[in-house]
Structure formats: C-alpha cells, structure tokens
Design a protein around this motif. Structure first.
Motif, mmCIF file in Angstrom:
data_model
loop_
_atom_site.group_PDB
_atom_site.id
_atom_site.type_symbol
_atom_site.label_atom_id
_atom_site.label_comp_id
_atom_site.label_asym_id
_atom_site.label_seq_id
_atom_site.Cartn_x
_atom_site.Cartn_y
_atom_site.Cartn_z
ATOM 1 N N ALA A 35 4.909 -102.420 38.478
ATOM 2 C CA ALA A 35 4.930 -103.742 38.254
ATOM 3 C C ALA A 35 4.113 -104.410 39.246
ATOM 4 C CB ALA A 35 6.003 -104.333 38.398
ATOM 5 N N ASP A 36 3.696 -103.993 40.354
ATOM 6 C CA ASP A 36 2.932 -104.491 41.454
ATOM 7 C C ASP A 36 2.418 -103.078 42.235
ATOM 8 O OD1 ASP A 36 2.618 -105.499 44.469
ATOM 9 O OD2 ASP A 36 2.686 -107.260 43.379
ATOM 10 N N PRO A 37 1.062 -103.218 42.710
ATOM 11 C CA PRO A 37 0.573 -102.111 43.471
ATOM 12 C C PRO A 37 1.495 -101.779 44.780
ATOM 13 C CG PRO A 37 -1.154 -103.769 42.827
ATOM 14 C CD PRO A 37 0.106 -104.237 42.418
ATOM 15 N N ASP A 38 2.008 -102.792 45.475
ATOM 16 C CA ASP A 38 2.751 -102.575 46.753
ATOM 17 C C ASP A 38 4.287 -102.134 46.627
ATOM 18 O OD1 ASP A 38 0.373 -103.435 48.090
ATOM 19 O OD2 ASP A 38 0.886 -105.379 47.941
ATOM 20 N N TRP A 39 4.697 -102.167 45.255
ATOM 21 C CA TRP A 39 6.183 -101.589 45.161
ATOM 22 C C TRP A 39 5.959 -100.270 44.445
ATOM 23 C CZ3 TRP A 39 7.799 -106.342 41.580
ATOM 24 C CH2 TRP A 39 7.629 -107.608 42.217
ATOM 25 N N ASP A 40 7.310 -99.688 44.650
ATOM 26 C CA ASP A 40 7.625 -98.355 44.358
ATOM 27 C C ASP A 40 7.402 -98.594 42.548
ATOM 28 O OD1 ASP A 40 7.523 -96.895 46.419
ATOM 29 O OD2 ASP A 40 9.820 -97.320 46.604
ATOM 30 N N PRO A 41 7.395 -97.594 41.897
ATOM 31 C CA PRO A 41 7.275 -97.508 40.356
ATOM 32 C C PRO A 41 8.959 -97.384 40.145
ATOM 33 C CG PRO A 41 6.470 -95.496 40.985
ATOM 34 C CD PRO A 41 6.468 -96.147 42.344
ATOM 35 N N CYS A 42 8.929 -97.985 38.615
ATOM 36 C CA CYS A 42 10.152 -97.443 38.105
ATOM 37 C C CYS A 42 9.740 -96.170 37.197
ATOM 38 C CB CYS A 42 10.594 -98.652 37.025
ATOM 39 S SG CYS A 42 11.937 -98.105 35.852
ATOM 40 N N GLU A 43 10.563 -95.186 37.263
ATOM 41 C CA GLU A 43 10.044 -93.876 36.620
ATOM 42 C C GLU A 43 11.421 -93.449 35.623
ATOM 43 O OE1 GLU A 43 7.714 -91.713 40.072
ATOM 44 O OE2 GLU A 43 9.963 -92.157 40.437
ATOM 45 N N ILE A 44 10.892 -92.830 34.425
ATOM 46 C CA ILE A 44 11.783 -92.352 33.799
ATOM 47 C C ILE A 44 11.377 -90.777 33.497
ATOM 48 C CG2 ILE A 44 13.167 -92.543 31.577
ATOM 49 C CD1 ILE A 44 12.543 -95.492 31.394
ATOM 50 N N TYR A 45 12.566 -89.885 33.609
ATOM 51 C CA TYR A 45 12.133 -88.534 33.450
ATOM 52 C C TYR A 45 12.934 -87.994 32.105
ATOM 53 C CZ TYR A 45 9.743 -88.609 37.901
ATOM 54 O OH TYR A 45 9.089 -89.025 39.125
ATOM 55 N N PHE A 46 12.243 -87.407 31.143
ATOM 56 C CA PHE A 46 13.051 -86.969 30.084
ATOM 57 C C PHE A 46 13.006 -85.322 30.243
ATOM 58 C CE2 PHE A 46 10.495 -90.796 28.713
ATOM 59 C CZ PHE A 46 11.459 -91.531 28.460
ATOM 60 N N GLY A 47 14.352 -84.995 29.678
ATOM 61 C CA GLY A 47 14.619 -83.694 29.624
ATOM 62 C C GLY A 47 15.523 -83.146 28.503
ATOM 63 N N ASN A 48 16.042 -81.860 28.669
ATOM 64 C CA ASN A 48 16.902 -81.215 27.581
ATOM 65 C C ASN A 48 16.561 -81.744 26.036
ATOM 66 O OD1 ASN A 48 19.232 -80.011 26.611
ATOM 67 N ND2 ASN A 48 20.519 -81.524 27.259
ATOM 68 N N GLY A 66 11.458 -95.797 43.353
ATOM 69 C CA GLY A 66 11.173 -95.340 44.477
ATOM 70 C C GLY A 66 11.934 -93.852 44.665
ATOM 71 N N ASP A 67 12.671 -93.694 45.940
ATOM 72 C CA ASP A 67 13.284 -92.744 46.138
ATOM 73 C C ASP A 67 14.617 -92.483 45.584
ATOM 74 O OD1 ASP A 67 10.909 -91.287 47.301
ATOM 75 O OD2 ASP A 67 11.261 -91.954 49.191
ATOM 76 N N ARG A 68 15.241 -93.529 44.920
ATOM 77 C CA ARG A 68 16.637 -93.913 44.653
ATOM 78 C C ARG A 68 16.834 -93.644 43.106
ATOM 79 N NH1 ARG A 68 19.603 -97.986 47.828
ATOM 80 N NH2 ARG A 68 20.944 -97.091 46.599
ATOM 81 N N LEU A 69 17.725 -92.902 43.025
ATOM 82 C CA LEU A 69 18.462 -92.745 41.514
ATOM 83 C C LEU A 69 19.160 -94.095 40.867
ATOM 84 C CD1 LEU A 69 18.796 -90.704 39.152
ATOM 85 C CD2 LEU A 69 20.960 -90.026 40.363
ATOM 86 N N PHE A 70 18.519 -94.482 39.901
ATOM 87 C CA PHE A 70 19.277 -95.628 39.490
ATOM 88 C C PHE A 70 20.412 -95.077 38.424
ATOM 89 C CE2 PHE A 70 19.744 -98.756 36.167
ATOM 90 C CZ PHE A 70 19.898 -99.882 36.907
ATOM 91 N N SER A 71 19.978 -94.204 37.584
ATOM 92 C CA SER A 71 20.973 -93.835 36.634
ATOM 93 C C SER A 71 20.576 -92.585 35.844
ATOM 94 C CB SER A 71 21.309 -94.930 35.531
ATOM 95 O OG SER A 71 22.321 -94.456 34.819
ATOM 96 N N VAL A 72 21.507 -91.776 35.337
ATOM 97 C CA VAL A 72 21.177 -90.623 34.466
ATOM 98 C C VAL A 72 21.921 -90.606 33.100
ATOM 99 C CG1 VAL A 72 21.356 -88.199 34.170
ATOM 100 C CG2 VAL A 72 20.835 -89.018 36.071
ATOM 101 N N PHE A 73 21.099 -90.749 32.175
ATOM 102 C CA PHE A 73 21.837 -90.684 30.741
ATOM 103 C C PHE A 73 21.910 -89.551 30.162
ATOM 104 C CE2 PHE A 73 20.123 -95.052 31.736
ATOM 105 C CZ PHE A 73 21.273 -95.889 31.303
ATOM 106 N N GLU A 74 23.037 -89.108 29.557
ATOM 107 C CA GLU A 74 23.169 -87.796 28.772
ATOM 108 C C GLU A 74 23.220 -88.276 27.241
ATOM 109 O OE1 GLU A 74 22.722 -84.787 29.566
ATOM 110 O OE2 GLU A 74 22.507 -85.002 31.760
ATOM 111 N N ILE A 75 22.432 -87.995 26.519
ATOM 112 C CA ILE A 75 22.417 -88.496 25.146
ATOM 113 C C ILE A 75 23.135 -87.927 24.290
ATOM 114 C CG2 ILE A 75 20.944 -89.318 23.096
ATOM 115 C CD1 ILE A 75 20.402 -90.962 25.703
ATOM 116 N N ASN A 76 24.351 -88.242 23.696
ATOM 117 C CA ASN A 76 25.316 -87.379 22.947
ATOM 118 C C ASN A 76 24.883 -87.331 21.408
ATOM 119 O OD1 ASN A 76 27.130 -87.386 25.165
ATOM 120 N ND2 ASN A 76 28.143 -89.153 24.791
ATOM 121 N N SER A 77 24.194 -88.295 21.025
ATOM 122 C CA SER A 77 23.785 -88.167 19.540
ATOM 123 C C SER A 77 22.625 -89.315 19.206
ATOM 124 C CB SER A 77 25.032 -88.386 18.570
ATOM 125 O OG SER A 77 25.337 -89.618 18.832
ATOM 126 N N TRP A 78 21.981 -88.946 18.297
ATOM 127 C CA TRP A 78 20.674 -89.850 17.777
ATOM 128 C C TRP A 78 21.166 -90.228 16.378
ATOM 129 C CZ3 TRP A 78 16.639 -91.363 20.524
ATOM 130 C CH2 TRP A 78 16.137 -90.822 21.679
#
Length: 111
Positions: A35-48, A66-78
């Motif tokens: 969102a800003d070059p001086d801020w840490d990015p928001c990142e989403i990693y996809f797996g499983n 940044g270095d902090r975990l915000f949340s982990v989502f385990e998708i049960n169904s689509w």
C-alpha cells in the motif's frame, strides 16, 4: 514457498501487488500487496492444494503483515453453487461460497 516462482507485478491507483506462481504447475502460491513503499506488505500464502470439481484449489491461506501472522484459514469446503440455477446473480447463494475457519490467529496491525 521453497522453490523458485514466477512473479507477475501489477500497479493500480498507486498500490503495487505481486502475484507468485509455482513454476511447475502454475498454481497461485502467494501474493503481496504494498500500500505504501515505506510499509510492510500484506501477504497471503496459499497451500494444501486439492482438486475440487476439476479445479486445483488451496485449502490453507496464511495471511501475514510484515513479520506478524495475522490469521490462518483452513478451508473446509468450496461451493460453486448450482450450475443450473437461474436465480438472481446478486443472490449470495447463486455466487458460491467458501466455508472456512480461522485457526491460530494472532492479532496483527492493519496497514
């Protein structure tokens, strides 16, 4: 992701985004938004990844700032909805939904 990835970079309204694709199968394995070059990015990693109705989909989403975990989502169904449904497209039931549960979430800053 431990292996090399292909990266697609896009910019819209001054916000940069990077999309990370697995080089062997083309799966979207992550994304980062700056969102800003001086801020840490928001990142989403996809797996499983698993196949659901002939689609290869991630069942684990890890969201970080940044270095902090915000949340982990385990998708049960689509649910892609009834393909023969002629309901109003603005109806949430006809658009499909993702059922998921947050697991191991930590409070993180938003930025």
């Amino acid at each position: 992701h431990d292996d090399w990835v292909d990266v697609l970079v896009g910019t819209y309204a001054g916000i940069d985004a990077q999309f990370y694709f697995d080089r062997t199968d083309g799966d979207l394995v992550g994304l980062a938004m700056f969102a800003d070059p001086d801020w840490d990015p928001c990142e989403i990693y996809f797996g499983n990844f698993r196949t659901v109705e002939s689609r290869h989909l991630p069942h684990r989403w890890e969201i970080r700032h940044g270095d902090r975990l915000f949340s982990v989502f385990e998708i049960n169904s689509w649910d892609f909805g009834d393909k023969t449904n002629t309901a109003d497209p603005s109806d949430d039931a006809s658009q499909g939904a993702v059922d998921g549960a947050a697991d191991g979430a930590e409070e993180g800053s938003r930025g």
